[in-house]
Design a protein around this motif. Structure first.
Motif, PDB file in Angstrom:
ATOM      1  N   UNK A  49      20.825 -42.598 -20.447  1.00  0.00           N
ATOM      2  CA  UNK A  49      21.555 -41.328 -20.424  1.00  0.00           C
ATOM      3  C   UNK A  49      20.751 -40.210 -21.077  1.00  0.00           C
ATOM      4  N   UNK A  50      20.039 -40.507 -22.165  1.00  0.00           N
ATOM      5  CA  UNK A  50      19.186 -39.487 -22.783  1.00  0.00           C
ATOM      6  C   UNK A  50      18.072 -39.085 -21.833  1.00  0.00           C
ATOM      7  N   UNK A  51      17.452 -40.063 -21.190  1.00  0.00           N
ATOM      8  CA  UNK A  51      16.399 -39.765 -20.214  1.00  0.00           C
ATOM      9  C   UNK A  51      16.968 -38.957 -19.051  1.00  0.00           C
ATOM     10  N   UNK A  52      18.138 -39.340 -18.581  1.00  0.00           N
ATOM     11  CA  UNK A  52      18.787 -38.603 -17.493  1.00  0.00           C
ATOM     12  C   UNK A  52      19.143 -37.181 -17.898  1.00  0.00           C
ATOM     13  N   UNK A  53      19.664 -37.005 -19.107  1.00  0.00           N
ATOM     14  CA  UNK A  53      20.004 -35.659 -19.588  1.00  0.00           C
ATOM     15  C   UNK A  53      18.759 -34.800 -19.702  1.00  0.00           C
ATOM     16  N   UNK A  54      17.692 -35.365 -20.262  1.00  0.00           N
ATOM     17  CA  UNK A  54      16.458 -34.599 -20.434  1.00  0.00           C
ATOM     18  C   UNK A  54      15.847 -34.228 -19.092  1.00  0.00           C
ATOM     19  N   UNK A  55      15.762 -35.177 -18.155  1.00  0.00           N
ATOM     20  CA  UNK A  55      15.123 -34.884 -16.868  1.00  0.00           C
ATOM     21  C   UNK A  55      15.979 -33.972 -15.996  1.00  0.00           C
ATOM     22  N   UNK A  56      17.297 -34.105 -16.099  1.00  0.00           N
ATOM     23  CA  UNK A  56      18.187 -33.205 -15.363  1.00  0.00           C
ATOM     24  C   UNK A  56      18.049 -31.776 -15.881  1.00  0.00           C
ATOM     25  N   UNK A  57      18.067 -31.635 -17.191  1.00  0.00           N
ATOM     26  CA  UNK A  57      17.930 -30.315 -17.810  1.00  0.00           C
ATOM     27  C   UNK A  57      16.579 -29.689 -17.446  1.00  0.00           C
ATOM     28  N   UNK A  58      15.512 -30.482 -17.536  1.00  0.00           N
ATOM     29  CA  UNK A  58      14.183 -29.986 -17.193  1.00  0.00           C
ATOM     30  C   UNK A  58      14.153 -29.502 -15.743  1.00  0.00           C
ATOM     31  N   UNK A  59      14.682 -30.295 -14.820  1.00  0.00           N
ATOM     32  CA  UNK A  59      14.649 -29.961 -13.389  1.00  0.00           C
ATOM     33  C   UNK A  59      15.411 -28.679 -13.084  1.00  0.00           C
ATOM     34  N   UNK A  60      16.606 -28.564 -13.636  1.00  0.00           N
ATOM     35  CA  UNK A  60      17.425 -27.367 -13.397  1.00  0.00           C
ATOM     36  C   UNK A  60      16.765 -26.141 -14.020  1.00  0.00           C
ATOM     37  N   UNK A  61      16.220 -26.307 -15.223  1.00  0.00           N
ATOM     38  CA  UNK A  61      15.537 -25.197 -15.900  1.00  0.00           C
ATOM     39  C   UNK A  61      14.331 -24.739 -15.098  1.00  0.00           C
ATOM     40  N   UNK A  62      13.526 -25.684 -14.624  1.00  0.00           N
ATOM     41  CA  UNK A  62      12.348 -25.327 -13.831  1.00  0.00           C
ATOM     42  C   UNK A  62      12.747 -24.627 -12.542  1.00  0.00           C
TER      43      UNK A  62
END
Length: 144
Positions: A49-62
Protein backbone atom coordinates in the motif's frame (compact mmCIF):
# COMPACT_ATOMS: atom_id res chain seq x y z
CA UNK A 1 -7.26 27.11 4.06
CA UNK A 2 -8.72 23.94 2.55
CA UNK A 3 -8.24 20.62 4.28
CA UNK A 4 -9.26 17.22 2.96
CA UNK A 5 -10.23 14.44 5.32
CA UNK A 6 -9.69 10.78 4.44
CA UNK A 7 -10.93 7.86 6.53
CA UNK A 8 -10.17 4.18 6.82
CA UNK A 9 -11.67 1.39 8.86
CA UNK A 10 -10.02 -1.93 9.72
CA UNK A 11 -11.63 -5.02 11.24
CA UNK A 12 -8.97 -7.34 12.66
CA UNK A 13 -9.55 -10.35 14.88
CA UNK A 14 -6.67 -12.39 16.22
CA UNK A 15 -2.92 -12.08 16.29
CA UNK A 16 -0.08 -11.41 13.91
CA UNK A 17 -1.05 -13.99 11.28
CA UNK A 18 -4.72 -13.15 11.09
CA UNK A 19 -6.47 -11.61 8.11
CA UNK A 20 -8.20 -8.26 8.39
CA UNK A 21 -10.58 -6.19 6.29
CA UNK A 22 -9.64 -2.67 5.19
CA UNK A 23 -12.12 -0.11 3.91
CA UNK A 24 -10.88 3.31 2.82
CA UNK A 25 -12.92 5.24 0.29
CA UNK A 26 -13.27 3.03 -2.81
CA UNK A 27 -10.64 0.63 -1.47
CA UNK A 28 -12.11 -2.51 0.09
CA UNK A 29 -9.44 -5.15 0.58
CA UNK A 30 -8.30 -8.04 2.73
CA UNK A 31 -5.04 -7.33 4.57
CA UNK A 32 -2.39 -9.53 6.12
CA UNK A 33 1.33 -9.95 6.47
CA UNK A 34 2.91 -11.09 3.17
CA UNK A 35 4.15 -14.67 2.77
CA UNK A 36 7.70 -13.36 2.28
CA UNK A 37 7.51 -12.10 5.89
CA UNK A 38 6.06 -15.38 7.21
CA UNK A 39 2.43 -14.25 7.09
CA UNK A 40 -0.64 -15.68 5.37
CA UNK A 41 -0.21 -13.49 2.26
CA UNK A 42 -3.92 -12.78 1.81
CA UNK A 43 -4.95 -9.51 0.18
CA UNK A 44 -2.57 -6.59 0.39
CA UNK A 45 -0.24 -5.34 3.10
CA UNK A 46 1.25 -2.05 4.33
CA UNK A 47 4.38 -2.47 2.18
CA UNK A 48 2.35 -2.79 -1.03
CA UNK A 49 0.00 0.00 0.00
CA UNK A 50 2.87 2.41 0.71
CA UNK A 51 4.43 1.55 -2.65
CA UNK A 52 1.05 1.96 -4.33
CA UNK A 53 0.41 5.31 -2.63
CA UNK A 54 3.85 6.61 -3.57
CA UNK A 55 3.70 5.47 -7.21
CA UNK A 56 0.11 6.66 -7.65
CA UNK A 57 0.97 10.07 -6.23
CA UNK A 58 4.10 10.31 -8.39
CA UNK A 59 2.18 9.37 -11.57
CA UNK A 60 -0.66 11.84 -10.99
CA UNK A 61 1.79 14.60 -10.03
CA UNK A 62 3.90 14.01 -13.14
CA UNK A 63 0.85 13.95 -15.44
CA UNK A 64 -0.34 17.26 -13.94
CA UNK A 65 3.11 18.87 -14.23
CA UNK A 66 3.43 17.81 -17.88
CA UNK A 67 -0.03 19.15 -18.65
CA UNK A 68 0.67 22.50 -16.95
CA UNK A 69 3.83 22.80 -19.06
CA UNK A 70 2.03 22.02 -22.33
CA UNK A 71 3.86 18.72 -22.80
CA UNK A 72 1.46 16.31 -24.43
CA UNK A 73 1.64 12.82 -23.04
CA UNK A 74 0.46 9.90 -25.15
CA UNK A 75 1.19 7.27 -22.52
CA UNK A 76 2.82 7.03 -19.10
CA UNK A 77 3.95 3.82 -17.42
CA UNK A 78 5.38 3.78 -13.91
CA UNK A 79 6.72 0.54 -12.49
CA UNK A 80 7.77 0.95 -8.88
CA UNK A 81 9.92 -1.32 -6.76
CA UNK A 82 10.15 -1.11 -2.98
CA UNK A 83 12.94 -2.55 -0.85
CA UNK A 84 12.28 -3.50 2.77
CA UNK A 85 15.28 -4.47 4.89
CA UNK A 86 14.96 -6.88 7.78
CA UNK A 87 17.78 -6.59 10.28
CA UNK A 88 17.53 -8.27 13.70
CA UNK A 89 13.75 -8.58 13.39
CA UNK A 90 13.25 -4.89 12.52
CA UNK A 91 11.53 -4.12 9.22
CA UNK A 92 12.69 -0.91 7.53
CA UNK A 93 11.36 0.42 4.23
CA UNK A 94 14.63 1.46 2.59
CA UNK A 95 14.04 2.53 -0.98
CA UNK A 96 11.49 3.11 -3.72
CA UNK A 97 12.61 3.15 -7.34
CA UNK A 98 10.31 4.47 -10.06
CA UNK A 99 10.93 3.13 -13.57
CA UNK A 100 9.19 5.72 -15.73
CA UNK A 101 8.40 5.31 -19.43
CA UNK A 102 6.87 8.33 -21.18
CA UNK A 103 5.58 8.41 -24.72
CA UNK A 104 5.20 12.03 -25.80
CA UNK A 105 3.77 13.62 -28.90
CA UNK A 106 6.37 14.60 -31.51
CA UNK A 107 5.92 18.29 -30.68
CA UNK A 108 6.69 17.81 -26.97
CA UNK A 109 9.96 18.91 -25.38
CA UNK A 110 11.70 15.71 -24.22
CA UNK A 111 14.38 17.53 -22.20
CA UNK A 112 11.76 19.48 -20.26
CA UNK A 113 9.68 16.30 -19.76
CA UNK A 114 12.67 14.53 -18.21
CA UNK A 115 13.33 17.48 -15.88
CA UNK A 116 9.69 17.44 -14.78
CA UNK A 117 9.80 13.67 -14.23
CA UNK A 118 12.75 14.14 -11.88
CA UNK A 119 11.06 17.06 -10.11
CA UNK A 120 7.79 15.12 -9.66
CA UNK A 121 9.66 12.74 -7.34
CA UNK A 122 9.98 15.46 -4.69
CA UNK A 123 6.74 17.29 -5.53
CA UNK A 124 4.08 14.74 -4.69
CA UNK A 125 2.47 14.73 -1.26
CA UNK A 126 3.45 11.14 -0.42
CA UNK A 127 7.10 11.70 -1.41
CA UNK A 128 7.21 14.73 0.85
CA UNK A 129 5.68 12.69 3.70
CA UNK A 130 8.32 9.96 3.48
CA UNK A 131 11.23 12.27 2.63
CA UNK A 132 14.26 11.61 4.81
CA UNK A 133 13.02 8.13 5.75
CA UNK A 134 12.94 6.30 2.42
CA UNK A 135 15.39 6.79 -0.44
CA UNK A 136 13.70 7.64 -3.74
CA UNK A 137 15.15 7.02 -7.18
CA UNK A 138 13.64 7.74 -10.59
CA UNK A 139 14.84 6.09 -13.79
CA UNK A 140 13.32 7.75 -16.88
CA UNK A 141 12.97 6.47 -20.42
CA UNK A 142 11.36 8.27 -23.36
CA UNK A 143 9.56 5.84 -25.67
CA UNK A 144 9.43 6.55 -29.39
Amino acid sequence: MVKHLFNSHIDWVGGRNSIGDLQAGALNEKISIPKTMDGPGVGTNPDEMLLGAASTCYSITLAAMLERNDILLEHLKVDAKGIVDVTKGTFTYEKITYHVAMKLTKESDEVKAIKLAKRAESSCMISRAIQGNIELETIIRIEK
